[in-house]
Design a protein around this motif. Structure first.
Motif, PDB file in Angstrom:
ATOM      1  N   ASN A 103      50.751  35.825  52.909  1.00 44.07           N
ATOM      2  CA  ASN A 103      50.592  34.439  53.591  1.00 44.07           C
ATOM      3  C   ASN A 103      49.321  34.283  54.631  1.00 44.07           C
ATOM      4  O   ASN A 103      49.348  33.259  55.224  1.00 44.07           O
ATOM      5  CB  ASN A 103      52.071  34.347  54.541  1.00 44.07           C
ATOM      6  N   ASP A 104      48.753  35.418  55.017  1.00 50.36           N
ATOM      7  CA  ASP A 104      47.547  35.429  55.643  1.00 50.36           C
ATOM      8  C   ASP A 104      46.233  34.839  55.066  1.00 50.36           C
ATOM      9  O   ASP A 104      46.039  35.180  54.002  1.00 50.36           O
ATOM     10  CB  ASP A 104      47.125  36.784  56.089  1.00 50.36           C
ATOM     11  N   ALA A 105      46.035  33.751  55.685  1.00 55.64           N
ATOM     12  CA  ALA A 105      45.012  32.849  54.832  1.00 55.64           C
ATOM     13  C   ALA A 105      43.866  33.581  54.822  1.00 55.64           C
ATOM     14  O   ALA A 105      42.895  33.420  53.777  1.00 55.64           O
ATOM     15  CB  ALA A 105      44.705  31.488  55.687  1.00 55.64           C
ATOM     16  N   SER A 106      43.487  34.667  55.488  1.00 57.96           N
ATOM     17  CA  SER A 106      41.966  35.301  55.512  1.00 57.96           C
ATOM     18  C   SER A 106      42.125  35.953  54.306  1.00 57.96           C
ATOM     19  O   SER A 106      40.919  36.748  53.594  1.00 57.96           O
ATOM     20  CB  SER A 106      41.839  36.368  56.638  1.00 57.96           C
ATOM     21  N   LEU A 107      43.121  36.326  53.364  1.00 62.07           N
ATOM     22  CA  LEU A 107      43.147  37.006  52.361  1.00 62.07           C
ATOM     23  C   LEU A 107      42.590  36.369  50.974  1.00 62.07           C
ATOM     24  O   LEU A 107      42.358  36.917  50.061  1.00 62.07           O
ATOM     25  CB  LEU A 107      44.542  37.530  52.000  1.00 62.07           C
ATOM     26  N   GLY A 108      42.539  35.002  51.383  1.00 58.48           N
ATOM     27  CA  GLY A 108      41.991  34.215  50.216  1.00 58.48           C
ATOM     28  C   GLY A 108      42.455  33.950  48.915  1.00 58.48           C
ATOM     29  O   GLY A 108      42.001  33.970  47.812  1.00 58.48           O
ATOM     30  N   LEU A 109      43.966  33.850  49.148  1.00 62.42           N
ATOM     31  CA  LEU A 109      44.650  33.768  48.107  1.00 62.42           C
ATOM     32  C   LEU A 109      44.298  32.293  47.065  1.00 62.42           C
ATOM     33  O   LEU A 109      44.000  31.287  47.680  1.00 62.42           O
ATOM     34  CB  LEU A 109      46.191  33.402  48.326  1.00 62.42           C
TER      35      LEU A 109
ATOM     36  N   LEU B  38      33.091  52.408  37.879  1.00 61.75           N
ATOM     37  CA  LEU B  38      33.610  50.943  38.203  1.00 61.75           C
ATOM     38  C   LEU B  38      35.090  50.713  37.735  1.00 61.75           C
ATOM     39  O   LEU B  38      35.855  50.149  38.847  1.00 61.75           O
ATOM     40  CB  LEU B  38      32.747  50.038  37.384  1.00 61.75           C
ATOM     41  N   LEU B  39      35.614  51.209  36.859  1.00 61.93           N
ATOM     42  CA  LEU B  39      36.811  50.878  36.343  1.00 61.93           C
ATOM     43  C   LEU B  39      37.843  51.625  37.490  1.00 61.93           C
ATOM     44  O   LEU B  39      38.853  51.181  37.840  1.00 61.93           O
ATOM     45  CB  LEU B  39      37.345  51.594  35.016  1.00 61.93           C
ATOM     46  N   GLU B  40      37.364  52.804  38.104  1.00 63.00           N
ATOM     47  CA  GLU B  40      38.143  53.409  39.098  1.00 63.00           C
ATOM     48  C   GLU B  40      38.224  52.704  40.308  1.00 63.00           C
ATOM     49  O   GLU B  40      39.238  52.507  40.906  1.00 63.00           O
ATOM     50  CB  GLU B  40      37.366  54.878  39.235  1.00 63.00           C
ATOM     51  N   LEU B  41      37.308  52.024  40.742  1.00 61.01           N
ATOM     52  CA  LEU B  41      36.984  51.003  41.916  1.00 61.01           C
ATOM     53  C   LEU B  41      37.899  49.966  41.659  1.00 61.01           C
ATOM     54  O   LEU B  41      38.654  49.395  42.498  1.00 61.01           O
ATOM     55  CB  LEU B  41      35.730  50.756  41.999  1.00 61.01           C
ATOM     56  N   LEU B  42      38.185  49.173  40.763  1.00 57.25           N
ATOM     57  CA  LEU B  42      38.879  48.266  40.216  1.00 57.25           C
ATOM     58  C   LEU B  42      40.506  48.484  40.265  1.00 57.25           C
ATOM     59  O   LEU B  42      41.187  47.938  40.787  1.00 57.25           O
ATOM     60  CB  LEU B  42      38.779  47.791  38.801  1.00 57.25           C
TER      61      LEU B  42
ATOM     62  N   ALA C 134      29.061  39.552  42.824  1.00 57.51           N
ATOM     63  CA  ALA C 134      29.458  40.519  44.127  1.00 57.51           C
ATOM     64  C   ALA C 134      28.698  41.742  44.099  1.00 57.51           C
ATOM     65  O   ALA C 134      28.558  42.231  45.096  1.00 57.51           O
ATOM     66  CB  ALA C 134      31.161  40.892  44.067  1.00 57.51           C
ATOM     67  N   GLY C 135      28.214  42.183  43.123  1.00 58.53           N
ATOM     68  CA  GLY C 135      27.367  43.325  42.918  1.00 58.53           C
ATOM     69  C   GLY C 135      28.005  44.686  43.247  1.00 58.53           C
ATOM     70  O   GLY C 135      27.517  45.662  43.707  1.00 58.53           O
ATOM     71  N   ILE C 136      29.301  44.653  43.168  1.00 59.54           N
ATOM     72  CA  ILE C 136      30.069  45.963  43.365  1.00 59.54           C
ATOM     73  C   ILE C 136      30.009  47.154  42.080  1.00 59.54           C
ATOM     74  O   ILE C 136      30.342  48.179  42.369  1.00 59.54           O
ATOM     75  CB  ILE C 136      31.901  45.574  43.296  1.00 59.54           C
ATOM     76  N   TRP C 137      29.071  46.694  41.005  1.00 62.62           N
ATOM     77  CA  TRP C 137      28.804  47.810  40.002  1.00 62.62           C
ATOM     78  C   TRP C 137      27.712  48.751  40.625  1.00 62.62           C
ATOM     79  O   TRP C 137      27.423  49.806  39.958  1.00 62.62           O
ATOM     80  CB  TRP C 137      28.056  47.084  38.533  1.00 62.62           C
ATOM     81  N   ARG C 138      27.164  48.480  41.866  1.00 62.27           N
ATOM     82  CA  ARG C 138      26.387  49.394  42.530  1.00 62.27           C
ATOM     83  C   ARG C 138      27.173  50.015  43.603  1.00 62.27           C
ATOM     84  O   ARG C 138      27.745  49.630  44.267  1.00 62.27           O
ATOM     85  CB  ARG C 138      24.951  48.714  42.943  1.00 62.27           C
ATOM     86  N   ASN C 139      26.483  51.352  43.929  1.00 57.72           N
ATOM     87  CA  ASN C 139      27.117  52.020  45.076  1.00 57.72           C
ATOM     88  C   ASN C 139      26.609  51.694  46.405  1.00 57.72           C
ATOM     89  O   ASN C 139      25.531  51.381  46.298  1.00 57.72           O
ATOM     90  CB  ASN C 139      26.718  53.564  44.952  1.00 57.72           C
TER      91      ASN C 139
ATOM     92  N   TRP D 290      39.885  36.787  45.258  1.00 60.43           N
ATOM     93  CA  TRP D 290      38.630  37.459  45.020  1.00 60.43           C
ATOM     94  C   TRP D 290      37.993  38.008  46.157  1.00 60.43           C
ATOM     95  O   TRP D 290      37.012  38.693  46.117  1.00 60.43           O
ATOM     96  CB  TRP D 290      37.459  36.419  44.607  1.00 60.43           C
ATOM     97  N   LYS D 291      38.834  38.347  47.230  1.00 59.42           N
ATOM     98  CA  LYS D 291      38.445  38.801  48.410  1.00 59.42           C
ATOM     99  C   LYS D 291      38.189  40.244  48.237  1.00 59.42           C
ATOM    100  O   LYS D 291      37.243  40.807  48.970  1.00 59.42           O
ATOM    101  CB  LYS D 291      39.449  38.670  49.398  1.00 59.42           C
ATOM    102  N   TRP D 292      38.769  41.018  47.577  1.00 62.25           N
ATOM    103  CA  TRP D 292      38.431  42.407  47.302  1.00 62.25           C
ATOM    104  C   TRP D 292      37.365  42.905  46.588  1.00 62.25           C
ATOM    105  O   TRP D 292      36.697  43.664  46.761  1.00 62.25           O
ATOM    106  CB  TRP D 292      39.668  42.933  46.246  1.00 62.25           C
ATOM    107  N   LEU D 293      36.658  41.726  45.882  1.00 58.36           N
ATOM    108  CA  LEU D 293      35.410  42.112  45.551  1.00 58.36           C
ATOM    109  C   LEU D 293      34.105  41.919  46.466  1.00 58.36           C
ATOM    110  O   LEU D 293      33.257  42.689  46.724  1.00 58.36           O
ATOM    111  CB  LEU D 293      35.256  40.738  44.489  1.00 58.36           C
ATOM    112  N   HIS D 294      34.436  41.015  47.401  1.00 54.28           N
ATOM    113  CA  HIS D 294      33.416  40.912  48.615  1.00 54.28           C
ATOM    114  C   HIS D 294      33.759  41.370  49.925  1.00 54.28           C
ATOM    115  O   HIS D 294      32.729  42.030  50.691  1.00 54.28           O
ATOM    116  CB  HIS D 294      33.145  39.266  48.953  1.00 54.28           C
ATOM    117  N   ASP D 295      34.836  41.711  50.282  1.00 55.21           N
ATOM    118  CA  ASP D 295      35.419  42.670  51.191  1.00 55.21           C
ATOM    119  C   ASP D 295      36.244  43.676  50.887  1.00 55.21           C
ATOM    120  O   ASP D 295      37.715  43.461  50.983  1.00 55.21           O
ATOM    121  CB  ASP D 295      35.755  41.565  52.241  1.00 55.21           C
ATOM    122  N   PRO D 296      36.100  44.679  50.133  1.00 56.47           N
ATOM    123  CA  PRO D 296      36.837  45.644  49.628  1.00 56.47           C
ATOM    124  C   PRO D 296      37.995  46.425  50.518  1.00 56.47           C
ATOM    125  O   PRO D 296      37.746  46.249  51.827  1.00 56.47           O
ATOM    126  CB  PRO D 296      35.979  46.779  49.119  1.00 56.47           C
ATOM    127  N   LEU D 297      39.215  46.413  50.247  1.00 65.68           N
ATOM    128  CA  LEU D 297      40.455  46.634  51.115  1.00 65.68           C
ATOM    129  C   LEU D 297      40.368  48.230  51.438  1.00 65.68           C
ATOM    130  O   LEU D 297      39.752  49.250  50.483  1.00 65.68           O
ATOM    131  CB  LEU D 297      41.626  46.576  50.378  1.00 65.68           C
TER     132      LEU D 297
END
Length: 232
Positions: free
Chosen positions: A193-199, A173-177, A156-161, A225-232
């Protein structure tokens, strides 16, 4: 080299004590290096070696587990590069996480600096939520496997700003997680129940069980894994 996981070595050790097949499968691969006389790097088989070490003082194991076959590659003029090449060659056909593959040898691999950042954050997260991490890479949500998490963060590359593409520190990175975990925890029950959440769970009964466990241990990152690619 793959990241060494003591819990995986323990799992192998317990499995071998009950296995019908005698001895250790395959050979350990050791690469000698000129800068460390009479020693070398374990290129392949470190978890089998760890399991053998755990079993060595136990009296009730089969005699076939007292010995293990080792394949030794002698040191060369360019030992470290050759070790990287050997590791990549051995693991091309195996499901080794990309994060554990050297980036200058395998497309999509990770640099040492990246691994250090991600390993720090992932290991800290595991120490904070030990009940939610399992040694099996096929564990079911809401549990996570440490290597799966490391690899997903890498991909996902989220270890970069996201603002200037600079590298985060392990602490950042830990703070972000933890921030993403808190935001997932704040979602209403209906939101899941929202399918867009990618459960990562299909059946309704399994979803309810997973959500209850996530709520009990206050750990939600393994549900999607949605939070990795589309952070809340």
């Amino acid at each position: 080299q793959r990241a060494f996981r003591e819990d995986r070595a323990k799992m192998i050790a317990e499995s071998k004590k009950q296995a019908q097949v005698k001895g250790w499968p395959g050979a350990l691969c050791i690469a000698e290096t000129a800068d460390l006389p009479d020693s070398g790097y374990v290129v392949d088989g470190q978890h089998r070696l760890g399991a053998a070490w755990l079993l060595k003082n136990q009296d009730d194991i089969d005699a076939s587990l007292h010995e293990i076959l080792i394949e030794v590659y002698p040191a060369t003029e360019n030992t470290h590069k050759d070790i990287f090449n050997l590791f990549a060659e051995i693991n091309k056909a195996e499901p080794v996480p990309l994060i554990d593959m050297p980036h200058d040898q395998v497309e999509g691999g990770a640099s040492i600096d990246e691994r250090q950042v991600i390993d720090f954050a992932a290991n800290q997260l595991k120490s904070m939520f030990p009940d939610m991490f399992k040694p099996s890479r096929n564990c079911r949500p809401p549990h996570l496997n440490l290597d799966n998490l490391r690899n997903e963060i890498h991909k996902a590359g989220i270890w970069r700003n996201s603002k200037d593409d600079s590298a985060l520190s392990g602490e950042q990175l830990l703070e972000l997680l933890l921030e993403q975990n808190s935001k997932l925890a704040a979602l209403s029950p209906e939101s899941w129940n929202d399918a867009s959440l990618g459960l990562r769970i299909n059946s309704k009964s399994s979803r309810e069980s997973a959500l209850n466990k996530a709520s009990k241990f206050k750990f939600y990152l393994g549900l999607t894994w949605k939070w990795l690619h589309d952070p809340l």
